[in-house]
Design a protein around this motif. Sequence first.
Motif, PDB file in Angstrom:
ATOM      1  N   UNK A  17       0.957  -1.375  -0.053  1.00  0.00           N
ATOM      2  CA  UNK A  17      -0.060  -0.048   0.007  1.00  0.00           C
ATOM      3  C   UNK A  17       0.935   1.242   0.015  1.00  0.00           C
ATOM      4  N   UNK A  18       0.305   2.332  -0.596  1.00  0.00           N
ATOM      5  CA  UNK A  18       1.158   3.424  -0.584  1.00  0.00           C
ATOM      6  C   UNK A  18       0.240   4.822  -0.151  1.00  0.00           C
ATOM      7  N   UNK A  19       0.583   6.002   0.305  1.00  0.00           N
ATOM      8  CA  UNK A  19      -0.085   7.081   0.528  1.00  0.00           C
ATOM      9  C   UNK A  19      -0.092   8.098  -0.340  1.00  0.00           C
ATOM     10  N   UNK A  20      -1.181   8.817  -0.609  1.00  0.00           N
ATOM     11  CA  UNK A  20      -1.179   9.782  -1.710  1.00  0.00           C
ATOM     12  C   UNK A  20      -1.974  11.240  -0.919  1.00  0.00           C
ATOM     13  N   UNK A  21      -1.410  12.283  -1.200  1.00  0.00           N
ATOM     14  CA  UNK A  21      -2.386  13.431  -0.628  1.00  0.00           C
ATOM     15  C   UNK A  21      -3.144  14.104  -1.679  1.00  0.00           C
ATOM     16  N   UNK A  22      -4.426  14.292  -1.218  1.00  0.00           N
ATOM     17  CA  UNK A  22      -5.549  14.605  -2.239  1.00  0.00           C
ATOM     18  C   UNK A  22      -5.370  16.127  -2.272  1.00  0.00           C
ATOM     19  N   UNK A  23      -5.448  16.580  -3.639  1.00  0.00           N
ATOM     20  CA  UNK A  23      -5.292  17.944  -3.831  1.00  0.00           C
ATOM     21  C   UNK A  23      -6.434  18.474  -4.682  1.00  0.00           C
ATOM     22  N   UNK A  28     -14.480  16.119  -2.127  1.00  0.00           N
ATOM     23  CA  UNK A  28     -15.272  16.625  -0.868  1.00  0.00           C
ATOM     24  C   UNK A  28     -16.907  16.202  -0.910  1.00  0.00           C
ATOM     25  N   UNK A  29     -17.432  15.974   0.181  1.00  0.00           N
ATOM     26  CA  UNK A  29     -16.997  16.288   1.337  1.00  0.00           C
ATOM     27  C   UNK A  29     -15.998  14.964   2.111  1.00  0.00           C
ATOM     28  N   UNK A  30     -16.217  14.043   1.547  1.00  0.00           N
ATOM     29  CA  UNK A  30     -15.662  12.680   2.287  1.00  0.00           C
ATOM     30  C   UNK A  30     -14.059  12.698   2.155  1.00  0.00           C
ATOM     31  N   UNK A  31     -13.522  13.357   1.306  1.00  0.00           N
ATOM     32  CA  UNK A  31     -12.041  13.284   1.268  1.00  0.00           C
ATOM     33  C   UNK A  31     -11.595  14.946   0.885  1.00  0.00           C
ATOM     34  N   UNK A  32     -11.508  15.625   1.875  1.00  0.00           N
ATOM     35  CA  UNK A  32     -11.214  17.090   1.792  1.00  0.00           C
ATOM     36  C   UNK A  32      -9.889  17.358   1.081  1.00  0.00           C
ATOM     37  N   UNK A  33      -9.479  18.439   0.653  1.00  0.00           N
ATOM     38  CA  UNK A  33      -8.337  18.869   0.082  1.00  0.00           C
ATOM     39  C   UNK A  33      -7.245  18.683   1.103  1.00  0.00           C
ATOM     40  N   UNK A  34      -6.126  18.105   0.797  1.00  0.00           N
ATOM     41  CA  UNK A  34      -4.799  17.983   1.691  1.00  0.00           C
ATOM     42  C   UNK A  34      -5.047  16.811   2.682  1.00  0.00           C
ATOM     43  N   UNK A  96      -7.255   0.426  -4.695  1.00  0.00           N
ATOM     44  CA  UNK A  96      -8.486   1.200  -3.994  1.00  0.00           C
ATOM     45  C   UNK A  96      -8.015   1.588  -2.636  1.00  0.00           C
ATOM     46  N   UNK A  97      -8.819   2.647  -2.298  1.00  0.00           N
ATOM     47  CA  UNK A  97      -8.572   3.532  -1.319  1.00  0.00           C
ATOM     48  C   UNK A  97      -8.975   2.619  -0.044  1.00  0.00           C
ATOM     49  N   UNK A  98      -8.240   2.242   1.020  1.00  0.00           N
ATOM     50  CA  UNK A  98      -8.428   1.616   1.995  1.00  0.00           C
ATOM     51  C   UNK A  98      -8.506   2.555   3.389  1.00  0.00           C
ATOM     52  N   UNK A  99      -7.843   3.660   3.260  1.00  0.00           N
ATOM     53  CA  UNK A  99      -7.987   4.686   4.684  1.00  0.00           C
ATOM     54  C   UNK A  99      -7.645   5.913   4.181  1.00  0.00           C
ATOM     55  N   UNK A 100      -8.426   6.879   5.015  1.00  0.00           N
ATOM     56  CA  UNK A 100      -8.215   8.209   5.127  1.00  0.00           C
ATOM     57  C   UNK A 100      -7.892   8.888   6.515  1.00  0.00           C
ATOM     58  N   UNK A 101      -6.975   9.868   6.336  1.00  0.00           N
ATOM     59  CA  UNK A 101      -6.565  10.699   7.425  1.00  0.00           C
ATOM     60  C   UNK A 101      -6.565  11.924   7.297  1.00  0.00           C
ATOM     61  N   UNK A 102      -7.381  12.707   8.292  1.00  0.00           N
ATOM     62  CA  UNK A 102      -7.603  14.074   8.095  1.00  0.00           C
ATOM     63  C   UNK A 102      -6.972  14.444   9.406  1.00  0.00           C
ATOM     64  N   UNK A 103      -6.080  15.127   9.321  1.00  0.00           N
ATOM     65  CA  UNK A 103      -5.226  15.546  10.871  1.00  0.00           C
ATOM     66  C   UNK A 103      -5.397  14.747  11.851  1.00  0.00           C
ATOM     67  N   UNK A 104      -4.893  13.502  11.645  1.00  0.00           N
ATOM     68  CA  UNK A 104      -4.873  12.333  12.342  1.00  0.00           C
ATOM     69  C   UNK A 104      -6.145  11.396  12.806  1.00  0.00           C
TER      70      UNK A 104
END
Length: 118
Positions: A17-23, A28-34, A96-104
């Motif tokens: 798995x690898x991480x990417x930042x949403x730009x 949105x709203x599920x996956x906000x910017x950054x 496929x996206x398996x995780x989202x992180x918003x400010x921890x």
Amino acid sequence: MSNPTLDNETGCAWREPFALQVLGDSMEPEFPDKCVVIIEQAEGCSHGMYVFAEVEGVRWFRQYQMDEQGREWLIALNRRYPEIDLRGREWKVMGVIIQRNIRRRVKHYRYEAEPRAC
């Protein structure tokens, strides 16, 4: 032995798995910017999965949808962005996206249906 830096598909890290930042605000709203998403590499998907896909050489983070007639498309959650109709296009799922992180704050995505080759 092949060199994994020359051919990503031969190295053991290719399936990790690898991480990417949403730009931007297209998911949105599920996956906000950054926010940061974790992507598990996959070659298939099912209706409703959030995917990282390549369509005719362009990579997209969208939700995969398929209707009863077999029509497939990628949609942005923010309705200001057009859907991507996949009919007649060359495309593939990269993960496929398996995780989202918003400010921890972490949210995991688990998909019930077995992915099919897309």
